[in-house]
Design a protein around this motif. Structure first.
Motif, PDB file in Angstrom:
ATOM      1  N   LEU A   1      12.198 -50.806 -18.101  1.00 32.94           N
ATOM      2  CA  LEU A   1      11.032 -49.950 -18.280  1.00 32.94           C
ATOM      3  C   LEU A   1      11.033 -48.789 -17.302  1.00 32.94           C
ATOM      4  N   LEU A   2      11.497 -49.019 -16.079  1.00 35.90           N
ATOM      5  CA  LEU A   2      11.536 -47.931 -15.109  1.00 35.90           C
ATOM      6  C   LEU A   2      12.553 -46.864 -15.494  1.00 35.90           C
ATOM      7  N   TRP A   3      13.695 -47.298 -15.999  1.00 42.39           N
ATOM      8  CA  TRP A   3      14.746 -46.353 -16.336  1.00 42.39           C
ATOM      9  C   TRP A   3      14.561 -45.745 -17.716  1.00 42.39           C
ATOM     10  N   LYS A   4      13.868 -46.442 -18.599  1.00 43.30           N
ATOM     11  CA  LYS A   4      13.608 -45.921 -19.948  1.00 43.30           C
ATOM     12  C   LYS A   4      12.168 -46.238 -20.317  1.00 43.30           C
ATOM     13  N   PRO A   5      11.208 -45.559 -19.657  1.00 41.18           N
ATOM     14  CA  PRO A   5       9.803 -45.867 -19.946  1.00 41.18           C
ATOM     15  C   PRO A   5       9.461 -45.542 -21.396  1.00 41.18           C
ATOM     16  N   GLY A   6       8.681 -46.411 -21.999  1.00 44.33           N
ATOM     17  CA  GLY A   6       8.301 -46.221 -23.390  1.00 44.33           C
ATOM     18  C   GLY A   6       8.749 -47.384 -24.233  1.00 44.33           C
ATOM     19  N   GLU A   7       8.652 -47.183 -25.550  1.00 46.11           N
ATOM     20  CA  GLU A   7       8.953 -48.263 -26.483  1.00 46.11           C
ATOM     21  C   GLU A   7      10.399 -48.718 -26.397  1.00 46.11           C
ATOM     22  N   LEU A   8      11.329 -47.799 -26.117  1.00 50.46           N
ATOM     23  CA  LEU A   8      12.738 -48.172 -26.118  1.00 50.46           C
ATOM     24  C   LEU A   8      13.066 -49.125 -24.972  1.00 50.46           C
TER      25      LEU A   8
ATOM     26  N   LEU B   1      10.977 -51.195 -23.541  1.00 51.96           N
ATOM     27  CA  LEU B   1      10.347 -52.460 -23.890  1.00 51.96           C
ATOM     28  C   LEU B   1      11.148 -53.175 -24.980  1.00 51.96           C
ATOM     29  N   ALA B   2      11.624 -52.417 -25.961  1.00 50.62           N
ATOM     30  CA  ALA B   2      12.415 -53.009 -27.048  1.00 50.62           C
ATOM     31  C   ALA B   2      13.709 -53.613 -26.524  1.00 50.62           C
ATOM     32  N   ARG B   3      14.368 -52.907 -25.615  1.00 52.15           N
ATOM     33  CA  ARG B   3      15.606 -53.433 -25.062  1.00 52.15           C
ATOM     34  C   ARG B   3      15.367 -54.745 -24.325  1.00 52.15           C
ATOM     35  N   ALA B   4      14.268 -54.821 -23.602  1.00 52.72           N
ATOM     36  CA  ALA B   4      13.943 -56.064 -22.891  1.00 52.72           C
ATOM     37  C   ALA B   4      13.702 -57.204 -23.875  1.00 52.72           C
ATOM     38  N   TRP B   5      13.021 -56.915 -24.969  1.00 51.63           N
ATOM     39  CA  TRP B   5      12.750 -57.953 -25.980  1.00 51.63           C
ATOM     40  C   TRP B   5      14.032 -58.403 -26.673  1.00 51.63           C
ATOM     41  N   VAL B   6      14.830 -57.454 -27.122  1.00 49.99           N
ATOM     42  CA  VAL B   6      16.045 -57.795 -27.863  1.00 49.99           C
ATOM     43  C   VAL B   6      17.008 -58.578 -26.975  1.00 49.99           C
ATOM     44  N   ALA B   7      17.093 -58.212 -25.705  1.00 54.34           N
ATOM     45  CA  ALA B   7      18.002 -58.888 -24.779  1.00 54.34           C
ATOM     46  C   ALA B   7      17.491 -60.250 -24.337  1.00 54.34           C
ATOM     47  N   GLY B   8      16.242 -60.587 -24.686  1.00 58.73           N
ATOM     48  CA  GLY B   8      15.681 -61.863 -24.270  1.00 58.73           C
ATOM     49  C   GLY B   8      15.135 -61.844 -22.858  1.00 58.73           C
TER      50      GLY B   8
ATOM     51  N   LEU C   1       9.054 -54.870  -7.235  1.00 65.03           N
ATOM     52  CA  LEU C   1       9.276 -56.070  -8.039  1.00 65.03           C
ATOM     53  C   LEU C   1      10.613 -56.017  -8.763  1.00 65.03           C
ATOM     54  N   ALA C   2      11.004 -54.835  -9.176  1.00 71.90           N
ATOM     55  CA  ALA C   2      12.154 -54.736 -10.065  1.00 71.90           C
ATOM     56  C   ALA C   2      13.488 -54.616  -9.342  1.00 71.90           C
ATOM     57  N   ARG C   3      13.449 -54.202  -8.041  1.00 72.38           N
ATOM     58  CA  ARG C   3      14.709 -53.901  -7.356  1.00 72.38           C
ATOM     59  C   ARG C   3      15.523 -52.931  -8.215  1.00 72.38           C
ATOM     60  N   PRO C   4      15.100 -51.669  -8.279  1.00 76.30           N
ATOM     61  CA  PRO C   4      15.546 -50.761  -9.357  1.00 76.30           C
ATOM     62  C   PRO C   4      16.985 -50.286  -9.241  1.00 76.30           C
ATOM     63  N   LEU C   5      17.911 -51.214  -9.356  1.00 79.86           N
ATOM     64  CA  LEU C   5      19.292 -50.844  -9.583  1.00 79.86           C
ATOM     65  C   LEU C   5      19.417 -50.347 -11.020  1.00 79.86           C
ATOM     66  N   PRO C   6      20.486 -49.651 -11.353  1.00 79.39           N
ATOM     67  CA  PRO C   6      20.634 -49.245 -12.759  1.00 79.39           C
ATOM     68  C   PRO C   6      20.550 -50.454 -13.679  1.00 79.39           C
ATOM     69  N   PRO C   7      19.890 -50.304 -14.822  1.00 75.07           N
ATOM     70  CA  PRO C   7      19.722 -51.446 -15.725  1.00 75.07           C
ATOM     71  C   PRO C   7      21.034 -51.777 -16.428  1.00 75.07           C
ATOM     72  N   PRO C   8      21.131 -52.958 -17.004  1.00 72.54           N
ATOM     73  CA  PRO C   8      22.316 -53.271 -17.802  1.00 72.54           C
ATOM     74  C   PRO C   8      22.366 -52.387 -19.036  1.00 72.54           C
ATOM     75  N   PRO C   9      23.516 -52.294 -19.678  1.00 73.74           N
ATOM     76  CA  PRO C   9      23.591 -51.470 -20.891  1.00 73.74           C
ATOM     77  C   PRO C   9      22.665 -51.992 -21.977  1.00 73.74           C
ATOM     78  N   PRO C  10      22.306 -51.143 -22.948  1.00 70.19           N
ATOM     79  CA  PRO C  10      21.441 -51.600 -24.045  1.00 70.19           C
ATOM     80  C   PRO C  10      22.087 -52.755 -24.791  1.00 70.19           C
ATOM     81  N   PRO C  11      21.275 -53.601 -25.425  1.00 67.00           N
ATOM     82  CA  PRO C  11      21.832 -54.678 -26.243  1.00 67.00           C
ATOM     83  C   PRO C  11      22.752 -54.124 -27.327  1.00 67.00           C
ATOM     84  N   PRO C  12      23.761 -54.884 -27.734  1.00 65.10           N
ATOM     85  CA  PRO C  12      24.721 -54.376 -28.722  1.00 65.10           C
ATOM     86  C   PRO C  12      24.109 -54.107 -30.085  1.00 65.10           C
TER      87      PRO C  12
END
Length: 430
Positions: free
Chosen positions: A51-58, A60-67, A115-126
């Motif tokens: 969410l910090l690196w890609k604020p908005g629906e995308l 949030l969606a990546r977090a949901w899809v990745a579990g 809370l997040a320890r804002p390192l770069p996030p993992p790549p988007p889900p495949p």
């Protein structure tokens, strides 16, 4: 003492100026929020990084899809409770996802970073469709790629969700009806609106797995052509045609609608296809269908519609749906669609809203998916199954809350004589 849930809940409530209606369970096992509310589970702190690196629906969606996030309890209830705070707060206050885009809000939310320890996030889900940008939409190449992303997930997966009818559009419900009977009734409704009779030629644009052309040929004696851009759909549809012994009356093609040139047809059905066409191309699409109809021929356009926006010059893209579900898909207000059909030369004779019917259909599809969850994951991937569960549940609520609708427009290529061929009391199909 674990306290991530309390810290996160406090931070979000300060940003929103409202209480969270759900309980939060964090990665450290802590919980905060109303004790009897459904639980939003944040399995991993990397959900906050997304969410910090890609604020908005995308994000949030990546977090949901990745579990990274999940729901413990009724998904519909969580989406319904959160919609008012996250997405639907009105034009002047559009909620958390928009707030996170504001640099000042993000600067004030340093607790997020802690809370997040804002390192770069993992790549988007495949499961996310990646492309350079939206600069060249709805060419033959990009449309084929987008359709393949959505429909070439696997015919077995779609049959699990849709049921044996393999109809991927809203059913037409009566009290006590089943999904199968409601889908059959929808196909029959369209055939009657088109006034199909033996020997007529029918073109089904975006024919899916062939259900419409099969029903029309079997029950109404027409000769039908179905076109789709999905090779997997076409293979499945051709097998169904052969199994029913209808190869002499039904042809399935992998073909772009812009390349159909063997008119005239007596009738054309377009069921859940126009959403893929795009607003900029819709007039071209309507003119192409008008040219393929004989004078007096009918078009049935079955299409999802969004509500008009205050600023119709600023096109809004639903980031989750664009990345994971319908790449390059667009929804237009029904008034715009009607106007473009008329500009293309059609006379629009009837409009019927089926909004509540789609909500009921989506809930049945979600129930099918949840009842066969392990099989769905096996056929696709955990992320793909999660995409479909969220997409269909959220869409059901959107129809129920009147955020989107679906309409059948019956239009005629009325000849110069003005004789449309429609009866004085048109709704003979009711």
């Amino acid at each position: 003492m674990p306290d991530a849930a309390l810290r996160l809940t406090t931070l979000v409530e300060r940003m929103l100026g409202a209480r969270l209606p759900v309980r939060v369970r964090a990665w450290d096992g802590s919980e905060a929020g109303p004790p009897d509310a459904p639980v939003l589970v944040i399995h991993r702190r990397r959900a906050l990084r997304r969410l910090l690196w890609k604020p908005g629906e995308l994000g949030l969606a990546r977090a949901w899809v990745a579990g990274d996030i999940d729901v413990d309890g009724d998904l519909y209830r969580v989406l319904d409770l959160m919609a008012g705070l996250v997405w639907e707060r009105g034009e002047d206050d559009t909620g958390l996802l928009t707030a996170l885009r504001d640099p000042q809000v993000r600067a004030a939310a340093r607790g997020f970073a802690a809370l997040a320890r804002p390192l770069p996030p993992p790549p988007p889900p495949p499961e996310e469709m990646r492309r350079p940008g939206r600069g060249h939409l709805h060419t033959r190449r990009t449309d084929k790629k987008a359709v393949s992303h959505h429909y070439d997930v696997g015919n077995d997966f779609y049959e699990l969700v849709l049921g044996p009818s393999m109809v991927y559009s809203c059913a037409y419900w009566t009290a006590g009806g089943t999904l199968e009977s409601a889908q059959r009734d929808k196909l029959d409704l369209i055939c009657r609106k088109l006034d199909l009779r033996p020997g007529m030629r029918l073109l089904d644009v975006g024919c899916g797995w062939g259900s419409m052309v099969l029903h029309a040929a079997r029950e109404y004696g027409v000769r039908a052509v179905g076109v789709t851009l999905s090779a997997e759909q076409a293979a499945h549809a051709r097998k169904r045609v052969a199994d029913e012994g209808l190869t002499d009356r039904v042809e399935i093609r992998v073909q772009d609608y812009r390349d159909v040139s063997d008119g005239p047809y007596d009738a054309i059905s377009s069921i859940g296809m126009a959403e893929h066409v795009g607003h900029a191309r819709f007039l071209e699409y309507a003119r192409a269908l008008h040219a393929l109809l004989k004078p007096g021929g009918r078009l049935l356009n079955h299409q999802i519609a969004r509500r008009p926006q205050q600023d119709e010059t600023a096109y809004h893209v639903d980031e989750f749906i664009d990345a994971y579900v319908f790449p390059d898909g667009e929804l237009a207000p029904v008034g715009d669609t009607l106007g473009l059909l008329e500009r293309a030369g059609f006379e629009v004779r009837d409009m019927e809203s089926l909004r509540e019917h789609y909500a009921l259909t989506l809930r049945r599809w979600v129930a099918n998916l949840e009842a066969h969850w392990d099989r769905a994951v096996h056929l696709t991937s955990p992320g793909r199954a999660r995409v479909w569960r969220l997409y269909m549940a959220a869409s059901a609520l959107a129809f129920e809350r009147n955020r989107i609708g679906v309409n059948q427009l019956l239009a005629v290529r009325t000849p110069e004589s003005g004789e449309s061929g429609t009866p004085l009391r048109l709704r003979t199909w009711n």
